[in-house]
Design a protein around this motif. Structure first.
Motif: not given
Length: 105
Positions: A76-105
């Motif tokens: 489950r992924i929960s996102i609270n946004d106050v107007g971030a650009t799509p590039a920032v959203v993508s970056l934050r999701l990549d950061q979160a999922l990399d940390a969550f999975t330990g870098g597993q593909p």
């Protein structure tokens, strides 16, 4: 505020349930992303709460792209946004999922 929900099937479950991961800060004028394990029957569910009303198709495109890079299941992924650009959203999701999975593909 607008609430959006996305579900993805066909992802891979992680071998063990990692702890909840939180990245970003809403108070910074950006967004925060929380990723947590959940028994969802193999689904990845993304819930978005955003101040930017009317951008559902753009959110859909960003979520599709992120899931293509990070095909996870029972997450489950929960996102609270106050107007971030799509590039920032993508970056934050990549950061979160990399940390969550330990870098597993």
């Amino acid at each position: 505020m607008e609430s959006l929900s996305f579900e993805y099937r066909g992802g891979r479950p992680l071998p063990s349930a990692p702890p909840v991961t939180l990245v970003g800060v809403v108070g910074s004028g950006n967004l925060e992303v929380m990723v947590e394990p959940a028994d969802l029957g193999g689904v990845c569910r993304i819930e978005v709460l955003t101040a930017a009303v009317g951008f559902g198709p753009i959110w859909q495109a960003v979520m599709d792209d992120v899931f293509a890079r990070h095909p996870v299941a029972d997450v489950r992924i929960s996102i609270n946004d106050v107007g971030a650009t799509p590039a920032v959203v993508s970056l934050r999701l990549d950061q979160a999922l990399d940390a969550f999975t330990g870098g597993q593909p």
